[in-house]
Design an enzyme around this catalytic site. Structure first.
Site, PDB file in Angstrom:
ATOM      1  CG  HIS A   1     145.868  -2.767 -34.323  1.00  0.00           C
ATOM      2  ND1 HIS A   1     145.673  -2.312 -33.479  1.00  0.00           N
ATOM      3  CD2 HIS A   1     145.452  -3.522 -34.724  1.00  0.00           C
ATOM      4  CE1 HIS A   1     145.657  -2.964 -32.742  1.00  0.00           C
ATOM      5  NE2 HIS A   1     144.858  -4.501 -33.810  1.00  0.00           N
TER       6      HIS A   1
ATOM      7  CG  HIS B   1     145.524  -7.649 -31.810  1.00  0.00           C
ATOM      8  ND1 HIS B   1     144.195  -8.597 -31.607  1.00  0.00           N
ATOM      9  CD2 HIS B   1     146.437  -8.004 -31.321  1.00  0.00           C
ATOM     10  CE1 HIS B   1     145.142  -9.553 -32.355  1.00  0.00           C
ATOM     11  NE2 HIS B   1     146.434  -9.646 -32.449  1.00  0.00           N
TER      12      HIS B   1
ATOM     13  CG  ASP C   1     140.808 -10.920 -32.132  1.00  0.00           C
ATOM     14  OD1 ASP C   1     140.397 -10.969 -31.873  1.00  0.00           O
ATOM     15  OD2 ASP C   1     141.881  -9.845 -33.526  1.00  0.00           O
TER      16      ASP C   1
END
Lengths: 557, 436
Positions: B112, B153, B240
Site C-alpha cells: 500500500h 486488498h 488474507d
C-alpha cells in the site's frame, strides 16, 4: 572432588582408545592402545586395567566414557528391527519420512498449539503391535506431529502397544525442539541401538564390579556434556558422534579459554575444527546428522576435513594438493607414500623419526614432477594450511549468516573475532608458524594435547537442555523431554516460566545425581507473545529454552 | 530425505520484536505459528531449500524508489529496512544464480506504500516489491518484470508506483474495492498514457473460493503473462484471501494458495498481508513454499478445512466468468488516450491520498512529460496534513537525453521558486538520489 578422588576419562575412538586418570594435582597417568573394533568392551577393560592399579581403582569416583558403540551400530547398519508408528495430520506427506521396514502411519492429528484436531486411531495401534510382535519385532518408536506441544497421542500409542514391546521410544522425550522428520529418525535410531547399548552397559557394569570399581559412570554426548549411564540406557542415541566433542572439551580443560577462539585438532587423517565464542564452544543450530539423516541430537559445531599428518601428497600438472586420502604412515615412519608429515620433515620444520626417508620420498616425487624438493614440500604445506583456513572461514561465514528473527539481533548481532588459535594433534607444532598472525590471533599449542580427548571426556560436565512451552489460554505448561506437564494460572508470566524452567532443570539434574554448579545454568532464549483473538489479548504464548552449559568441572591449567 | 525440484531460497524474517501496536494485526507473533509449522514439518532440512538472512536495505534503495517526506529515515524504522532488504536478498539470490526460486517471508508488508511517502497506510510504509524491482533494474540487466499481487486488498501502492511504467506489468487479484479497503482496484484502472494496459485489476466478489481464484489465474493472469513475456514474475503474496482471515471476506484455502503458486510459477514471492495467524498462515505458507520448491503439497490443508463450508455461490462463478472479457480487454485492447496533448507537453492529474494507519491526508499534483522516446520525466507536487508543499522529480530508467535535461531544468526552477519545503530528486540515469 574429595582430595584423593580420581576421575577417569575414556575415549574409545575409531582408531585409538585413550584413557586418562586425573587427580587433584592433574593428570596422574594416561594410556593409549589400538581400539579393538569388534570388542569395544575389551578395549575399555584393557584401558582401565592399563591405567589404574588396584589401589587407585578404589579411588576412582567418576568414569566418563566416550564410545563409538551406537555410532558404529548405525553406520554399519547393525540395527534391530523397529516398528515405527506415527501420526501426522495435514502437512508434508509422512510417507516421505519412511524409515525401517515396519513403518505405519495412523490417523490422528495435533496442531501447533497442541490442540487435538483428530483423535488417534488407537485400535489400529494394538492391531499393528500384535502383528509385528508376531514377526519378532520388539522395539518400537512412537512419534506424532507436534508431540512436544501435546504428547498425549504418543503416550496413547505406547499404552496401546503395551507388553508387545520390550521398549518404546517416545518422540517427545528426545528433545523439546520442533521437527517431526528429525523426531522420527532420532526415535528410530534410539530404539534400533537400544538393546546393543543396554547389553554393553550391563557388561561394563559387570566389568567394573569385577575390577572392584564403584564409580558412577557417565557417557559423553556430542554436545560436549555427559549423561549418567542409568539415564543413557533410555536415550542411547544421545551417545552418537561424541568423539569430536571429547577433543573440544579437552582443549577447554587444558587451556583457560575465555575469548573467541578457534580449535584445530590436526590428526593423522583429518583436521577437526571447532569455534569458541567468549570461551564457550558453539553449538550446532540444529541437531547433528548421521549417515545423511538429520537428528535431534544436540551437538557442538565441529567440522572435519580430510587434511592430516598422514594425508598423501598429490601432484597434478603444476598443482600440489594434500588428502583427503590417507597415505600414511609417513615415509619417516616406514610408509611408502610421501605425506604431509614428510613434507614438514623434509624441510626440517620438524624432526620426526627417519628424516632421511622423508627427504628421499619428497625428492623423488619432486623429481618426477620437475620441481625442487623444497618447493614441493612448501606447496604441500601451503595447500594444507589454505584448506584449513578456508574451512574455518566458511564456518565463521556460516555463523555470521545464521538467520536471526528479531530486529535487535539483526542490528546488534555479535560477530566472532578469534583472538586465539589452539592447535592440537600430532603435527600441531609443525603448523604453529603457519598460522602465526592469521586473523590477528595468537597461536597456542597446549601441553598434553595428545590426551586432550580423554581429558575432555574425564572432565566434561553433565548437560541438559530443555524447552518450556506455556499457553495461558489453554492453561498448560509443558517441558516435553523431562516429562513436566502442569496446569498454570491464566496470569502465568514469562518470569514464572523462567523460574519453572530453572527449577525443573535443577530438579532433573538432582534426579540424575549430577553435581550442581550454580552459574552453569542459563536461559538461552525466552519469549512471551500475546495471543490475540478478535483484537483482544486473550493470553500469552511463552517459550523458554534453558540449559546447563557444556563445560568442564575443572581446568588443568 | 525430501529433495526440492527447484533450488529454493527462503528469507524468513518474522521481526519478533516489532509491532504497529500491541493488538494491531501487524504485530510481533504474526509469523510465530508459521515458523512453528515450518520447523515441525522439517522444511529447513529439505535438500535444495536453504534459509537465508535478509539484507538490510540502504537509504539509497528507498530513495531510488520513493519520494520520502521529510526523508527516508523520517518515514521508516529498522524493521522496514530489513523487510525491504529481505526482498532485495530474494532478488540477489535469484539473479546471482544461487537459487531458482526465492520467497521473502518478511514483515512488515509494503504494497500500500505509494510513490510519495508521508507515513503509514494500510500497515505499509515503504513498498518492498518496488524497492526490490528498482534494485534489480539498477544492478542487473533485467528489464521486464511482472508483479502478480495476490493479496486480498488492492495493492494501490504498487499500482501507483508503476502507473506510468510500461516495463513493469502490475496485475492485482483482490476482493472488490467496493467491499474492502482501500476501495480502489477497479477494472477501469489500467495505467497512465505511456503504460496503458500495464496495470490490470481483477476485483473478485466477496466469498470467492479456490474455484474462482484459480479460474482468474488460468483464464486471465496466465494468458496476459504469456503475452507480456516478463523476465521475472513476482508474487506479491498476501495470504488474507483465506477463509479464516479476520479482516476480509474471501473463501480461499491453503490448498488453493499452493495450486495458485504452482500454476503462476513465480520466480520470487514476497509476503504481504494475511492476519489469520493461527488458522491460515502456517498452512498457506507451507503450501506456497512446497509449491514453489516443486514438492508435493497435496497433503497440505487446514485442520478445520471443510470444503462444503467454503464453497462459493454459483452466482460468483458466473460473475468471475463475465469479468474475464473486461480484464483481458484492458490488457489486449487498452485505451488509446486519443486527443491527448501533443508530445513534449506535460500531462497532469490530481490525487488525494489518505493514510489510514497514521490518519494523514495528502494532496498530489502529478505532471508527466508525454515523451514518445522514453517513459517521460515527471514530477509530483505534494503536501499533507503533516508536511508542507514539497516536490519529487524523477528522471526515469532509460530516460532520453531531452528528458534528462528537462529533469535538471525542473530542479533548477523548483529551487529558484522557493515554494517547496523539500525537493526529492530521483535520477535513474546518473543513479543519483538526493534531496534539496
Amino acid at each position: 572432588m574429595n582430595k584423593s578422588a580420581l576421575y577417569l576419562g575414556l575415549d574409545v575412538g575409531g582408531t585409538h582408545t585413550d584413557a586418562v586418570l586425573i587427580g587433584e594435582e592433574g593428570i596422574v597417568s594416561h594410556y593409549k592402545a589400538v581400539t579393538d573394533h569388534d570388542n569395544l568392551l575389551l578395549s575399555v577393560r584393557k584401558a582401565i586395567e592399563g591405567i589404574a592399579g588396584g589401589a587407585d581403582r578404589k579411588k576412582i569416583q567418576r568414569i566418563n566414557l566416550s564410545t563409538t558403540l551406537s555410532t558404529n551400530a548405525i553406520v554399519e547398519n547393525r540395527l534391530e528391527d523397529v516398528c515405527v508408528i506415527i501420526s501426522a495430520g495435514p502437512g508434508i506427506d509422512p510417507d516421505n519420512f519412511k524409515i525401517g521396514t515396519y513403518y505405519y502411519v495412523i490417523d490422528g492429528s495435533i496442531d501447533h498449539r497442541g490442540t487435538e484436531v483428530r483423535s488417534l486411531d488407537a485400535k489400529l495401534v494394538s492391531r499393528i503391535a500384535g502383528e509385528v510382535s508376531g514377526k519378532g519385532v520388539k522395539a518400537f518408536a512412537a512419534v506424532t506431529k507436534f508431540s512436544t506441544r501435546n504428547p498425549e497421542h504418543e503416550n496413547l500409542i505406547a499404552r496401546e502397544i503395551g507388553s508387545a514391546a520390550d521398549f518404546v521410544t517416545l518422540g517427545h522425550k528426545l528433545s523439546g525442539r520442533l521437527s517431526f522428520p528429525r523426531r522420527i529418525v532420532t526415535a528410530y535410531f534410539n530404539s534400533a541401538v537400544r538393546r546393543i547399548f543396554e547389553n554393553f552397559s550391563d557388561s561394563i557394569e559387570e566389568c567394573l564390579c569385577d575390577l572392584g570399581i564403584e564409580a558412577e559412570v557417565n557417557v559423553l554426548k556430542a554436545d560436549g556434556g555427559t549423561m549418567p549411564f542409568s539415564f543413557s540406557r533410555g536415550i542411547p542415541v544421545e551417545s552418537i558422534l561424541s568423539g569430536p566433542a571429547a577433543s573440544v572439551m579437552g582443549i577447554a580443560a587444558l587451556c583457560d579459554i575465555t575469548r573467541d577462539s578457534i580449535m584445530l585438532d590436526i590428526g593423522g587423517t583429518t583436521t577437526d575444527i571447532a569455534i569458541f565464542a567468549a570461551g564457550a564452544p558453539l553449538i550446532e543450530k540444529e541437531g547433528i546428522s548421521l549417515q545423511g539423516f538429520p537428528t535431534l541430537v544436540r551437538s557442538l559445531m565441529t567440522r572435519s576435513i580430510g587434511v592430516g599428518g598422514d594425508s598423501a601428497i598429490h601432484v597434478n600438472g603444476g598443482s600440489v594438493s594434500v588428502g583427503p586420502d590417507r597415505g600414511g604412515p609417513a615415509m619417516a615412519a616406514g610408509g611408502t607414500v610421501p605425506t604431509l608429515v614428510d613434507a614438514f620433515n623434509a624441510i626440517r620444520i620438524v624432526r620426526f623419526m627417519d628424516a632421511e626417508a622423508s627427504a628421499q620420498g619428497i625428492a623423488d616425487l619432486a623429481k618426477k614432477n620437475g620441481t625442487s624438493p623444497d618447493k614441493l614440500a612448501d606447496a604441500a604445506i601451503e595447500y594444507a594450511v589454505a584448506r584449513i583456513k578456508d574451512e574455518v572461514n566458511a564456518m565463521l561465514g556460516e555463523i555470521r549468516d545464521r538467520p536471526v528473527y528479531t530486529i535487535h539481533e539483526m542490528l546488534e548481532g555479535k560477530k566472532i573475532q578469534p583472538a586465539l588459535v589452539y592447535i592440537m594433534g600430532g603435527p600441531a607444532e609443525a603448523f604453529r608458524d603457519k598460522f602465526a598472525g592469521w586473523l590477528g590471533a595468537e597461536v597456542v599449542v597446549p601441553p598434553n594435547y595428545d590426551v586432550a580427548n580423554a581429558v575432555g571426556a574425564a572432565l566434561a560436565k553433565t548437560t541438559i537442555d530443555i524447552e518450556l512451552f506455556a499457553d495461558t489460554c489453554r492453561r498448560t505448561m509443558i517441558i516435553p523431554n523431562i516429562d513436566v506437564r502442569r496446569t498454570i494460572p491464566s496470569g502465568y508470566t514469562l518470569r514464572d516460566a523462567e523460574r519453572d524452567a530453572r527449577n525443573s532443570l535443577a530438579e532433573h539434574r538432582g534426579s540424575l545425581s549430577a553435581p550442581a554448579g550454580g552459574s552453569d545454568m542459563e536461559i538461552i532464549e525466552s519469549s512471551s507473545f500475546n495471543i490475540v483473538e478478535g483484537f483482544y489479548t486473550v493470553g500469552r504464548d511463552i517459550r523458554v529454552k534453558c540449559q546447563i552449559k557444556p563445560g568442564v568441572i575443572k581446568r588443568l591449567t | 530425505m525430501i529433495k526440492a525440484k527447484n533450488r529454493m531460497g527462503l528469507i524468513f524474517f518474522p521481526a519478533y520484536d516489532w509491532a504497529i501496536s500491541p493488538t494491531h494485526p501487524e504485530r510481533e507473533e504474526r509469523l510465530l505459528y508459521t515458523q512453528d509449522q515450518l520447523r515441525e514439518e522439517g522444511i529447513f532440512d529439505i535438500q535444495g531449500l536453504v534459509e537465508y538472512k535478509p539484507d538490510i536495505a540502504r537509504e539509497e534503495d528507498v530513495l531510488r524508489t520513493h519520494f520520502c517526506f521529510p526523508d527516508a529515515a523520517g518515514v521508516t524504522t529498522e524493521s522496514h529496512m530489513i523487510s525491504a532488504g529481505g526482498a532485495i536478498k530474494a532478488a540477489r539470490l535469484l539473479l546471482d544464480g544461487q537459487v531458482d526460486k526465492a520467497f521473502a517471508l518478511v514483515r512488515p508488508p509494503g504494497h500500500h506504500a505509494m510513490k510519495s511517502v508521508h507515513g503509514n497506510r494500510g500497515f505499509c510504509n515503504i513498498n518492498n516489491e518496488a524497492i526490490m524491482i528498482e534494485y534489480i533494474r539498477d544492478h542487473y540487466s533485467t528489464r521486464r518484470i511482472a508483479v502478480v499481487d495476490t493479496d486480498c486488498h488492492h495493492g494501490d501502492g504498487t499500482q501507483d508506483i508503476y502507473w506510468n511504467d510500461p516495463n513493469v506489468l502490475y496485475i492485482s487479484i483482490h476482493q472488490d474495492g467496493r467491499t474492502l479497503y482501500p476501495g480502489s482496484g477497479h477494472v477501469s484502472e489500467c495505467g497512465g498514457p505511456t503504460a496503458a494496459g500495464r496495470t490490470v485489476n481483477i476485483p473478485l466478489p466477496p466469498g470467492t473460493s479456490d474455484e474462482g481464484f484459480l479460474y482468474a489465474i488460468d483464464e486471465m493472469v496466465l494468458p496476459i503473462l504469456k503475452h507480456f513475456k516478463p523476465e521475472i514474475i513476482v508474487n506479491s503474496a498476501g495470504q488474507d484471501n483465506h477463509y479464516s482471515d479476520p479482516i476480509t471476506n474471501m473463501n480461499f484455502s491453503a490448498q488453493g494458495y499452493a495450486m495458485l503458486n504452482d500454476r503462476l510459477d513465480p520466480d520470487i514471492a514476497v509476503l504481504e498481508g494475511g492476519y489469520s495467524i493461527q488458522g491460515a498462515l502456517p498452512y498457506v505458507n507451507l503450501g506456497i513454499i512446497l509449491a514453489m520448491a516443486g514438492i508435493d503439497y497435496s497433503h497440505v490443508r487446514e485442520p478445520d478445512y471443510d470444503a462444503a463450508a467454503v464453497r462459493q455461490d454459483k452466482g460468483i462463478m458466473d460473475y468471475v466468468k463475465r469479468l474475464k472479457e473486461a480484464v483481458l480487454g484492458v490488457y489486449f485492447n487498452p485505451p488509446t488516450y486519443e486527443g491527448l496533448l501533443p508530445y513534449r507537453q506535460y500531462l497532469t492529474r490530481r490525487k488525494n491520498v489518505f493514510y489510514d494507519t497514521d490518519g494523514i491526508r495528502e494532496t498530489q499534483l502529478e505532471s508527466i512529460m508525454r515523451c514518445g522516446e522514453c517513459t517521460g520525466v515527471w514530477s509530483l507536487e505534494t503536501s499533507s496534513t503533516v508536511y508542507p508543499l514539497s516536490l519529487g522529480i524523477e528522471i526515469p530508467v532509460g530516460a532520453c537525453t531531452a528528458c534528462e535535461k528537462e529533469g535538471g531544468r525542473l530542479l533548477d526552477n523548483a529551487k529558484k521558486s522557493g515554494k517547496y519545503k523539500t525537493i526529492q530528486m530521483i535520477d535513474r540515469v546518473k543513479k543519483e538520489y538526493y534531496s534539496r
